[in-house]
Design a protein around this motif. Structure first.
Motif, PDB file in Angstrom:
ATOM      1  N   LEU A 203       0.886  -1.231   0.024  1.00 32.83           N
ATOM      2  CA  LEU A 203      -0.031   0.004  -0.172  1.00 32.83           C
ATOM      3  C   LEU A 203       0.728   1.366  -0.096  1.00 32.83           C
ATOM      4  CD1 LEU A 203      -2.816  -1.008   2.526  1.00 32.83           C
ATOM      5  CD2 LEU A 203      -2.778  -0.975  -0.084  1.00 32.83           C
ATOM      6  N   GLU A 204       1.770   1.372   0.939  1.00 31.70           N
ATOM      7  CA  GLU A 204       2.912   2.589   0.814  1.00 31.70           C
ATOM      8  C   GLU A 204       3.394   2.637  -0.528  1.00 31.70           C
ATOM      9  OE1 GLU A 204       5.367   1.179   3.828  1.00 31.70           O
ATOM     10  OE2 GLU A 204       4.130   2.052   5.629  1.00 31.70           O
ATOM     11  N   THR A 205       3.805   1.456  -1.177  1.00 31.05           N
ATOM     12  CA  THR A 205       4.598   1.489  -2.475  1.00 31.05           C
ATOM     13  C   THR A 205       3.621   2.319  -3.508  1.00 31.05           C
ATOM     14  OG1 THR A 205       5.881  -0.231  -1.860  1.00 31.05           O
ATOM     15  CG2 THR A 205       5.752   0.385  -4.064  1.00 31.05           C
ATOM     16  N   LEU A 206       2.354   1.831  -3.237  1.00 34.32           N
ATOM     17  CA  LEU A 206       1.117   2.129  -4.393  1.00 34.32           C
ATOM     18  C   LEU A 206       0.967   3.587  -4.088  1.00 34.32           C
ATOM     19  CD1 LEU A 206      -1.166  -0.680  -4.567  1.00 34.32           C
ATOM     20  CD2 LEU A 206       0.191   0.191  -6.509  1.00 34.32           C
ATOM     21  N   GLY A 207       1.579   4.438  -2.846  1.00 28.22           N
ATOM     22  CA  GLY A 207       1.170   5.526  -2.731  1.00 28.22           C
ATOM     23  C   GLY A 207      -0.229   5.722  -2.003  1.00 28.22           C
ATOM     24  N   ALA A 208      -0.765   4.834  -1.233  1.00 29.97           N
ATOM     25  CA  ALA A 208      -2.004   4.695  -0.725  1.00 29.97           C
ATOM     26  C   ALA A 208      -1.754   5.892   0.774  1.00 29.97           C
ATOM     27  CB  ALA A 208      -2.300   3.457   0.003  1.00 29.97           C
ATOM     28  N   ARG A 209      -2.900   6.406   1.122  1.00 29.90           N
ATOM     29  CA  ARG A 209      -2.664   7.425   2.201  1.00 29.90           C
ATOM     30  C   ARG A 209      -3.984   6.938   3.142  1.00 29.90           C
ATOM     31  NH1 ARG A 209       1.637   7.865   0.566  1.00 29.90           N
ATOM     32  NH2 ARG A 209       2.748   9.781  -0.220  1.00 29.90           N
ATOM     33  N   GLY A 210      -3.790   7.704   4.241  1.00 28.28           N
ATOM     34  CA  GLY A 210      -5.138   7.808   5.249  1.00 28.28           C
ATOM     35  C   GLY A 210      -5.603   6.502   5.705  1.00 28.28           C
ATOM     36  N   ASP A 211      -6.909   6.544   5.153  1.00 25.11           N
ATOM     37  CA  ASP A 211      -7.745   5.377   5.801  1.00 25.11           C
ATOM     38  C   ASP A 211      -7.244   3.787   5.466  1.00 25.11           C
ATOM     39  OD1 ASP A 211      -9.280   7.164   7.034  1.00 25.11           O
ATOM     40  OD2 ASP A 211     -10.884   7.125   5.277  1.00 25.11           O
ATOM     41  N   ALA A 212      -6.811   3.775   4.127  1.00 26.62           N
ATOM     42  CA  ALA A 212      -6.173   2.404   3.557  1.00 26.62           C
ATOM     43  C   ALA A 212      -5.141   2.032   4.572  1.00 26.62           C
ATOM     44  CB  ALA A 212      -5.915   2.827   2.095  1.00 26.62           C
ATOM     45  N   LEU A 213      -4.031   2.771   4.682  1.00 29.27           N
ATOM     46  CA  LEU A 213      -2.925   2.469   5.565  1.00 29.27           C
ATOM     47  C   LEU A 213      -3.397   2.335   6.838  1.00 29.27           C
ATOM     48  CD1 LEU A 213       0.168   4.553   4.002  1.00 29.27           C
ATOM     49  CD2 LEU A 213      -0.147   2.026   4.065  1.00 29.27           C
ATOM     50  N   GLY A 214      -4.151   3.132   7.340  1.00 31.65           N
ATOM     51  CA  GLY A 214      -4.551   3.095   8.888  1.00 31.65           C
ATOM     52  C   GLY A 214      -5.303   1.561   9.242  1.00 31.65           C
ATOM     53  N   GLU A 215      -6.045   1.288   8.134  1.00 33.46           N
ATOM     54  CA  GLU A 215      -6.976  -0.141   8.442  1.00 33.46           C
ATOM     55  C   GLU A 215      -6.011  -1.067   8.381  1.00 33.46           C
ATOM     56  OE1 GLU A 215     -10.134  -2.664   8.682  1.00 33.46           O
ATOM     57  OE2 GLU A 215     -10.156  -0.477   8.833  1.00 33.46           O
ATOM     58  N   VAL A 216      -5.029  -1.193   7.628  1.00 30.00           N
ATOM     59  CA  VAL A 216      -4.272  -2.549   7.656  1.00 30.00           C
ATOM     60  C   VAL A 216      -3.292  -2.253   8.941  1.00 30.00           C
ATOM     61  CG1 VAL A 216      -2.246  -3.720   6.707  1.00 30.00           C
ATOM     62  CG2 VAL A 216      -4.135  -2.622   5.056  1.00 30.00           C
ATOM     63  N   ALA A 217      -2.728  -1.111   9.341  1.00 30.52           N
ATOM     64  CA  ALA A 217      -1.924  -0.987  10.594  1.00 30.52           C
ATOM     65  C   ALA A 217      -2.800  -1.309  11.679  1.00 30.52           C
ATOM     66  CB  ALA A 217      -1.496   0.463  10.731  1.00 30.52           C
ATOM     67  N   TYR A 218      -3.973  -1.076  11.695  1.00 31.60           N
ATOM     68  CA  TYR A 218      -4.930  -1.350  13.014  1.00 31.60           C
ATOM     69  C   TYR A 218      -5.213  -2.923  13.130  1.00 31.60           C
ATOM     70  CZ  TYR A 218      -9.315  -2.319  15.345  1.00 31.60           C
ATOM     71  OH  TYR A 218     -10.200  -2.717  16.318  1.00 31.60           O
ATOM     72  N   GLN A 219      -5.265  -3.636  11.778  1.00 36.06           N
ATOM     73  CA  GLN A 219      -5.342  -5.143  12.052  1.00 36.06           C
ATOM     74  C   GLN A 219      -4.249  -5.729  12.394  1.00 36.06           C
ATOM     75  OE1 GLN A 219      -8.398  -6.189  11.537  1.00 36.06           O
ATOM     76  NE2 GLN A 219      -9.530  -4.614  10.677  1.00 36.06           N
ATOM     77  N   SER A 220      -3.082  -5.084  11.834  1.00 34.82           N
ATOM     78  CA  SER A 220      -1.729  -5.925  12.278  1.00 34.82           C
ATOM     79  C   SER A 220      -1.470  -5.833  13.869  1.00 34.82           C
ATOM     80  CB  SER A 220      -0.558  -5.144  11.392  1.00 34.82           C
ATOM     81  OG  SER A 220      -0.431  -4.003  11.846  1.00 34.82           O
ATOM     82  N   ARG A 221      -2.020  -4.515  14.354  1.00 33.35           N
ATOM     83  CA  ARG A 221      -1.859  -4.335  15.830  1.00 33.35           C
ATOM     84  C   ARG A 221      -2.727  -5.212  16.541  1.00 33.35           C
ATOM     85  NH1 ARG A 221      -3.026   0.995  15.045  1.00 33.35           N
ATOM     86  NH2 ARG A 221      -4.269   0.892  16.959  1.00 33.35           N
TER      87      ARG A 221
END
Length: 423
Positions: A203-221
């Motif tokens: 996602l970071e490589t694709l340039g995703a921002r905000g909600d998309a990155l936050g969702e995956v980060a939340y799930q990993s936590r």
């Protein structure tokens, strides 16, 4: 008679040998490989030679798109200024990039990131020749930038699929059976965590921002907290009950030290990055999960040190179980020593646990050395002496990673002397 034979044949329980699962079908592999090459040319300084190479790479897709090769795509480029050559080359390349390579890269990433994991009997060679998923994602971003935003819907499709996959992955992990007496739960959750981190990197490589990155980060936590709570529960089960079944389970969990480090590092990174909003005087859930596990590990370390100290010169405890407990003390120390020693959010209790293990291990080594010195030439049963020597060797090995070389050397000298006396 024939009817009976037919019925017997129909009731046979001999199963045919299991068929090997079919390899995964991953779409767009060739296109993804070519997209990485195309992106390299687009990202570099444009020259007439690069424009020619770009159009040559895209020639097969030109035929696919237009059902015929048509005129030579390189015709008319010669003699033009570089800027004009690049403009014309991109004009000719745009349909192949937009309608062939970007959709193929989208399908390729979704198949590799979102599709179920391959069967256990799938050999690693089946993935040979596949491009790096990060390279494919980076090539999509480069191509979209070269098209001035054209085709961004394909990147958005990957982002949406990854978000949905992360939620499904975590839900599956949360619903999975995790027996308290094994390390399977911690290991499985650490593998899930690594897959989620791979999704976040894409996602970071694709340039995703905000909600998309936050969702995956939340799930990993969520996964990291679940793993630490499961581990703490297993350790506490033995500390509270002191039975051999729960002891075996706690030792297995501690043995999964690499998985525990992966999980705990994710929590430390989340705390340092303040991924969860903090409030005064109230610990965030990530910090609570890590502190709870460290507290459980500390309680277990105290019990193990006490048991090893009692069993060092006694025969009540089986030698194999004694060796297993010593190894688990060593792995507890390894967890403390390797877990983000330079991390700003490393719990102070982790340093205290590491110091406690080193101090107690050195004391065990000195006790073992003194006993061997007193027992030398005492006439005790050689079998008893041999068991004591083996246990002293286990304690000496415990010190190998604790920077107490002088204590270890002293014990090893006495072990060698006792073995020499035993012949």
């Amino acid at each position: 008679m024939d009817g009976t034979r037919k019925r017997d044949e129909g009731n046979r329980t001999d199963a045919a040998p299991p068929r090997r699962a079919a390899p995964r079908r991953i779409r767009g592999t060739r296109e993804a490989l070519d997209a990485v090459k195309v992106a390299d040319h687009l990202a570099a300084l444009q020259t007439p030679e690069r424009a020619a190479v770009l159009l040559t790479l895209l020639t097969p897709y030109r035929r696919r798109l237009f059902h015929a090769s048509g005129s030579d795509p390189l015709a008319g480029l010669a003699g033009l200024p570089p800027e004009r050559q690049h403009e014309l080359a991109m004009r000719q390349a745009a349909p192949m990039l937009l309608d062939v390579l970007l959709p193929a890269c989208r399908d390729h990433l979704i198949d590799r990131l979102v599709a179920p994991a391959p069967p256990e009997d799938t050999t690693p060679e089946e993935d040979d020749g596949l491009p790096s998923i990060v390279d494919v994602a980076a090539s999509m971003r480069t191509i979209i930038a070269a098209l001035r935003g054209g085709g961004r819907q394909h990147a958005a499709a990957v982002v949406g699929a990854v978000e949905e996959a992360s939620r499904a992955m975590v839900q599956q992990a949360a619903n999975a059976e995790m027996p308290a007496g094994t390390a399977r739960g911690v290991t499985m959750l650490s593998h899930t965590l690594l897959r989620l981190e791979a999704l976040r990197l894409v996602l970071e490589t694709l340039g995703a921002r905000g909600d998309a990155l936050g969702e995956v980060a939340y799930q990993s936590r969520r996964v990291a907290r679940l793993a630490l709570r499961h581990a703490a529960s297993t350790l506490n089960a033995y500390v509270d009950n002191h039975d051999l079944i729960t002891l075996h389970g706690s030792l297995q969990v501690i043995g999964a030290v690499d998985s525990l480090i992966v999980v705990a590092l994710r929590i430390l990174d989340a705390l340092e990055g303040q991924e969860e909003e903090e409030t005064p005087f109230v610990k965030v859930a990530d910090e609570v999960a890590l502190d709870t596990y460290v507290e459980s590990a500390t309680r277990l370390a105290q019990v193990l040190v006490e048991l090893v100290g009692k069993a060092l010169f006694a025969d009540e405890l089986d030698s194999l179980l004694f060796a297993a407990m010593v190894r688990k003390i060593k792995w507890l120390h390894r967890f403390c020593a390797r877990l983000g020693t330079d991390h700003s959010r490393r719990p102070a209790a982790l340093d205290e646990l590491g110091d406690y293990i080193v101090l107690q291990s050195a004391m065990l080594a000195r006790r073992a050395g003194d006993w061997l010195t007193d027992a030398l030439g005492s006439g005790l049963d050689p079998a008893v002496l041999l068991r004591r020597v083996e246990r002293a060797e286990a304690v000496a090995d415990l010190l190998a990673e604790m920077n107490r070389r002088h204590v270890q050397d002293s014990l090893e000298v006495r072990i060698a002397a006792m073995r020499l006396s035993l012949g």
